[in-house]
Design a protein around this motif. Sequence first.
Motif, mmCIF file in Angstrom:
data_model
loop_
_atom_site.group_PDB
_atom_site.id
_atom_site.type_symbol
_atom_site.label_atom_id
_atom_site.label_comp_id
_atom_site.label_asym_id
_atom_site.label_seq_id
_atom_site.Cartn_x
_atom_site.Cartn_y
_atom_site.Cartn_z
ATOM 1 N N LYS A 165 0.835 -1.213 0.000
ATOM 2 C CA LYS A 165 0.000 0.000 0.000
ATOM 3 C C LYS A 165 0.868 1.260 0.000
ATOM 4 O O LYS A 165 0.574 2.224 -0.709
ATOM 5 C CB LYS A 165 -0.937 -0.014 1.214
ATOM 6 C CG LYS A 165 -1.897 1.146 1.255
ATOM 7 C CD LYS A 165 -3.122 0.900 2.149
ATOM 8 C CE LYS A 165 -2.812 0.482 3.558
ATOM 9 N NZ LYS A 165 -4.032 0.223 4.343
ATOM 10 N N LYS A 222 -12.279 -3.196 7.625
ATOM 11 C CA LYS A 222 -12.574 -1.985 8.401
ATOM 12 C C LYS A 222 -13.787 -1.214 7.878
ATOM 13 O O LYS A 222 -13.981 -0.056 8.220
ATOM 14 C CB LYS A 222 -11.325 -1.087 8.443
ATOM 15 C CG LYS A 222 -10.205 -1.748 9.245
ATOM 16 C CD LYS A 222 -8.906 -1.002 9.215
ATOM 17 C CE LYS A 222 -7.834 -1.800 9.969
ATOM 18 N NZ LYS A 222 -6.492 -1.281 9.804
ATOM 19 N N ARG A 279 -5.125 -9.531 18.966
ATOM 20 C CA ARG A 279 -5.595 -8.257 18.409
ATOM 21 C C ARG A 279 -6.232 -8.540 17.054
ATOM 22 O O ARG A 279 -5.680 -9.293 16.235
ATOM 23 C CB ARG A 279 -4.421 -7.284 18.248
ATOM 24 C CG ARG A 279 -4.828 -5.968 17.595
ATOM 25 C CD ARG A 279 -4.686 -6.010 16.071
ATOM 26 N NE ARG A 279 -5.184 -4.810 15.427
ATOM 27 C CZ ARG A 279 -5.093 -4.568 14.132
ATOM 28 N NH1 ARG A 279 -4.494 -5.434 13.344
ATOM 29 N NH2 ARG A 279 -5.600 -3.478 13.611
ATOM 30 N N ASN A 291 -1.775 -11.202 10.772
ATOM 31 C CA ASN A 291 -1.424 -10.211 9.756
ATOM 32 C C ASN A 291 -0.672 -10.849 8.593
ATOM 33 O O ASN A 291 -0.270 -12.013 8.663
ATOM 34 C CB ASN A 291 -0.619 -9.065 10.356
ATOM 35 C CG ASN A 291 -1.266 -7.732 10.051
ATOM 36 O OD1 ASN A 291 -1.486 -7.414 8.890
ATOM 37 N ND2 ASN A 291 -1.582 -6.966 11.085
ATOM 38 N N ASN A 325 3.196 -6.852 6.682
ATOM 39 C CA ASN A 325 2.928 -6.027 7.870
ATOM 40 C C ASN A 325 3.704 -6.526 9.084
ATOM 41 O O ASN A 325 4.188 -5.729 9.895
ATOM 42 C CB ASN A 325 1.430 -6.007 8.184
ATOM 43 C CG ASN A 325 0.676 -5.006 7.323
ATOM 44 O OD1 ASN A 325 1.283 -4.194 6.616
ATOM 45 N ND2 ASN A 325 -0.637 -5.050 7.360
ATOM 46 N N TYR A 331 -7.188 -4.612 0.516
ATOM 47 C CA TYR A 331 -7.640 -3.234 0.730
ATOM 48 C C TYR A 331 -8.665 -2.818 -0.298
ATOM 49 O O TYR A 331 -8.716 -3.367 -1.407
ATOM 50 C CB TYR A 331 -6.446 -2.278 0.596
ATOM 51 C CG TYR A 331 -5.282 -2.620 1.485
ATOM 52 C CD1 TYR A 331 -5.409 -2.559 2.865
ATOM 53 C CD2 TYR A 331 -4.067 -3.010 0.947
ATOM 54 C CE1 TYR A 331 -4.340 -2.867 3.689
ATOM 55 C CE2 TYR A 331 -2.985 -3.323 1.760
ATOM 56 C CZ TYR A 331 -3.130 -3.246 3.133
ATOM 57 O OH TYR A 331 -2.080 -3.553 3.945
#
Length: 329
Positions: free
Chosen positions: A41, A94, A169, A209, A213, A236
């Motif tokens: 990204k 998200k 997480r 992840n 990342n 994404y």
Amino acid sequence: MSIRNLIKAGAATVLCAFSLTAFSAPIEIKFSHVVAENTPKGQMAIHFKELVEKRFPGRVSVQVFPNAQLFGDNKVLEALLLGDVQLAAPSVSKFQKFTDQLQVFDLPFLFEDMEAVDRFQQSPAGQKILGSLEKKGLVGLGYLHNGMKQLSANSPIREPRDAEGKKFRIMTSDVLAAQFETVDAIPVKKPFSEVFTLLQTKAIDGQENSWSNIYSKKFFEVQPYITETNHGVLDYLVVTSAEFWRGLPDDLRPEIKKALDESIAYGNKVADLKDQEDKEAIITSGQTKVLPLTAGQREQWVESMRPVWKQFEKQIGRDLIAAAVASNQ
Ligand code: SIN
């Protein structure tokens, strides 16, 4: 009108047109994201800036804000709608507040590999999802790859029972929460920018992840084990606001879209490369142990997590899930 006045009026019009083109401020595009620059990204955003500023010098300027410098991932979509930024590319996980359909990407063990993800994204069903954001004032401009997710932890995780009672997480997605609850682990929704510290201080036990990342944010330095689960996808959606997009001059909009498409293609190549390179770099660092899964162990994970599909079938849509499954062939 006298000849003199006619000349004066003509001169004023020419001057006015000249000052509008020569001195009008460039269109500003702020591109905010949360990852490092040396990621798919991060590289895609830089490539987009370079293309646009080369093709439209003085007419369009692009500022890229990496590493959540401007907005964290829970704020950037609101910032787009408020006009504080013009481009973002949050993970598809998200968008829960904006559409149920993107949650299809979070279903565990749905896609066999990135080729299947790509086939689904480019299919009519995958493209239709982009339109689902319009009633919320957002325009989906294209998917961008990162890679499959791996599970890192402070203890070896081979079988689902190894995850029991551990805090992982996750991004802000109820599907991801359910995924960890099926194995009696505790999902903790936190912004990406906090993950390293949470891991380092052992406030959480692990996270999921992509290799890029885990590498670029140095999670591998504070997580002694990474299980190569490939259990889900981290991709994404490049997105803007309908207001900004419709407000662009008609001659410019297709050109910006073209530059974005080219930048996404570039970012996807980087994703492919980094997925292998960053995994290798993590292994050779010797700071963490990468654990492959046996076929039997993998089957246990698939069986434990598969009920999540049924749990979210109504919300996401049975046909959409079926279309995603079909992309595996
Ligand atoms: C990102 O890749 O943009 C962040 C992913 C995450 O929040 O884990």
